[in-house]
Design a protein around this motif. Sequence first.
Motif, PDB file in Angstrom:
ATOM      1  N   ALA A  19       0.918  -1.113   0.001  1.00 10.19           N
ATOM      2  CA  ALA A  19       0.067   0.087   0.128  1.00 10.19           C
ATOM      3  C   ALA A  19       1.051   1.288   0.059  1.00 10.19           C
ATOM      4  CB  ALA A  19      -0.880   0.001   1.252  1.00 10.19           C
ATOM      5  N   VAL A  20       2.143   1.189   0.256  1.00  6.40           N
ATOM      6  CA  VAL A  20       3.035   2.400   0.362  1.00  6.40           C
ATOM      7  C   VAL A  20       4.185   2.614  -0.196  1.00  6.40           C
ATOM      8  CG1 VAL A  20       2.303   2.741   2.640  1.00  6.40           C
ATOM      9  CG2 VAL A  20       4.334   1.272   2.272  1.00  6.40           C
ATOM     10  N   ILE A  21       4.286   1.462  -1.264  1.00  8.44           N
ATOM     11  CA  ILE A  21       5.747   1.350  -2.217  1.00  8.44           C
ATOM     12  C   ILE A  21       5.064   0.972  -3.681  1.00  8.44           C
ATOM     13  CG2 ILE A  21       7.077   0.598  -0.445  1.00  8.44           C
ATOM     14  CD1 ILE A  21       7.127  -2.266  -1.783  1.00  8.44           C
ATOM     15  N   CYS A  22       5.613   1.466  -4.408  1.00  5.94           N
ATOM     16  CA  CYS A  22       5.360   1.126  -6.150  1.00  5.94           C
ATOM     17  C   CYS A  22       5.480  -0.367  -6.237  1.00  5.94           C
ATOM     18  CB  CYS A  22       6.221   2.041  -6.838  1.00  5.94           C
ATOM     19  SG  CYS A  22       6.038   1.572  -8.886  1.00  5.94           S
ATOM     20  N   ALA A  23       4.857  -0.959  -6.977  1.00 10.43           N
ATOM     21  CA  ALA A  23       4.914  -2.300  -7.031  1.00 10.43           C
ATOM     22  C   ALA A  23       5.842  -2.838  -8.042  1.00 10.43           C
ATOM     23  CB  ALA A  23       3.327  -3.100  -7.341  1.00 10.43           C
ATOM     24  N   SER A  24       6.107  -1.949  -9.015  1.00  6.07           N
ATOM     25  CA  SER A  24       6.883  -1.755 -10.078  1.00  6.07           C
ATOM     26  C   SER A  24       8.690  -1.730  -9.722  1.00  6.07           C
ATOM     27  CB  SER A  24       6.611  -1.165 -11.412  1.00  6.07           C
ATOM     28  OG  SER A  24       7.732  -1.501 -12.349  1.00  6.07           O
ATOM     29  N   CYS A  25       8.958  -0.441  -9.216  1.00  8.37           N
ATOM     30  CA  CYS A  25      10.328  -0.010  -9.032  1.00  8.37           C
ATOM     31  C   CYS A  25      10.700  -0.059  -7.414  1.00  8.37           C
ATOM     32  CB  CYS A  25      10.326   1.359  -9.431  1.00  8.37           C
ATOM     33  SG  CYS A  25       9.565   2.717  -8.762  1.00  8.37           S
ATOM     34  N   GLY A  26       9.705  -0.226  -6.492  1.00  5.34           N
ATOM     35  CA  GLY A  26       9.648  -0.226  -5.029  1.00  5.34           C
ATOM     36  C   GLY A  26       9.724   1.156  -4.508  1.00  5.34           C
ATOM     37  N   ILE A  27       9.680   2.239  -5.184  1.00  2.00           N
ATOM     38  CA  ILE A  27       9.755   3.719  -4.364  1.00  2.00           C
ATOM     39  C   ILE A  27       8.733   3.839  -3.571  1.00  2.00           C
ATOM     40  CG2 ILE A  27       8.389   4.925  -6.298  1.00  2.00           C
ATOM     41  CD1 ILE A  27      10.585   7.044  -5.873  1.00  2.00           C
ATOM     42  N   ALA A  28       8.971   4.309  -2.271  1.00  2.00           N
ATOM     43  CA  ALA A  28       8.097   4.525  -1.284  1.00  2.00           C
ATOM     44  C   ALA A  28       7.341   5.937  -1.494  1.00  2.00           C
ATOM     45  CB  ALA A  28       8.629   4.488  -0.021  1.00  2.00           C
ATOM     46  N   GLU A  29       5.903   5.868  -1.036  1.00  2.00           N
ATOM     47  CA  GLU A  29       5.217   7.022  -1.146  1.00  2.00           C
ATOM     48  C   GLU A  29       5.631   8.146  -0.192  1.00  2.00           C
ATOM     49  OE1 GLU A  29       0.538   8.033  -1.925  1.00  2.00           O
ATOM     50  OE2 GLU A  29       1.103   6.890  -0.241  1.00  2.00           O
ATOM     51  N   VAL A  30       5.973   9.309  -0.619  1.00  2.00           N
ATOM     52  CA  VAL A  30       6.379  10.499   0.209  1.00  2.00           C
ATOM     53  C   VAL A  30       5.891  11.748  -0.340  1.00  2.00           C
ATOM     54  CG1 VAL A  30       8.702   9.471   0.893  1.00  2.00           C
ATOM     55  CG2 VAL A  30       8.516  10.884  -1.352  1.00  2.00           C
ATOM     56  N   ASP A  31       5.935  12.854   0.331  1.00  2.00           N
ATOM     57  CA  ASP A  31       5.261  13.987   0.074  1.00  2.00           C
ATOM     58  C   ASP A  31       5.097  14.360  -1.442  1.00  2.00           C
ATOM     59  OD1 ASP A  31       4.646  14.456   2.495  1.00  2.00           O
ATOM     60  OD2 ASP A  31       6.509  15.676   3.065  1.00  2.00           O
TER      61      ASP A  31
END
Length: 302
Positions: free
Chosen positions: A13-25
Amino acid sequence: MMSAENVDLDTAAVICASCGIAEVDEIKLTKCDDCDLVRYCSDKCQQDHRMQHKVMCKERAAELRDEILFRQPEGSHLGDCPICCLPLPLDLTKSSKMSCCSKTICRGCEIGNCRRHIQIGGKLDITCPFCRHPIPETKEEASKINLKRLEANDPVAIAEVGRRHCHEGDHDTAFEYLTKAAELGDANAHYHLSRLYEKGGVEKDEKKGLYHLEEAAIAGHPEARYNLACYEGEKGRCDRMVKHLIISASLGCDYSIEGMKLCYKEGKVSKEDFASVLRAHQAAVNETKSPQREEASKFRFE
């Protein structure tokens, strides 16, 4: 590239399923269009991950669809009579659709409206029990009223025109009107579109026909739900068939209660479940009854 199978749902729910980047501002993730399992930071990541996610996405989308499909509606697609606020009976001969406002009025309230007219000595024109618009006396007047409802994008009026064209054999025009009414959320329009796709009139398409049948059933259309039960029975999916019959019977559908009786005889439902459905069916039928409606049933309507 990451895989949603390798991470738990909280992490997905908090990371991109493709590249793994986390959701930030400055980075916002969006859900997959068809399921609620994964999120992506960009359209490119979603496209890159499509083949890897395809199977799981399809399975989850089907689960979400079934959650909606097998949810018991609060009532039938007909709703309540706007005058007495009791559920409308499934028997369409026990109610009337008013062309002036597209409201469906039960026979009991229709009789009450006629009595009101008699009580005042017939000094005023007979009007709609709901909107008080004078009842049209000629086909020309009725056509003008209907045109106004169409111009107002009334889905009930649009669906009625489509249904009329369908009965007249003008399937192309019927399809146009029914499609528009279905887009506006009319359950009857979805049901009649499913029949067109199944029986012909337009190019036969089982998938589209099934979609419209499901949409009608979700909206509380008991006959659509019964037809879905028949479809699942033909496919040998008895558990889904029984679920549809239970939902439809609980809305007061006599066809479905007969189907449940057959399932009980064949051992496909337990005695307890059958008894529960019988009670739910009777309760739904009883909710549509009133002294005024019982009295109205003694009158003959032309």
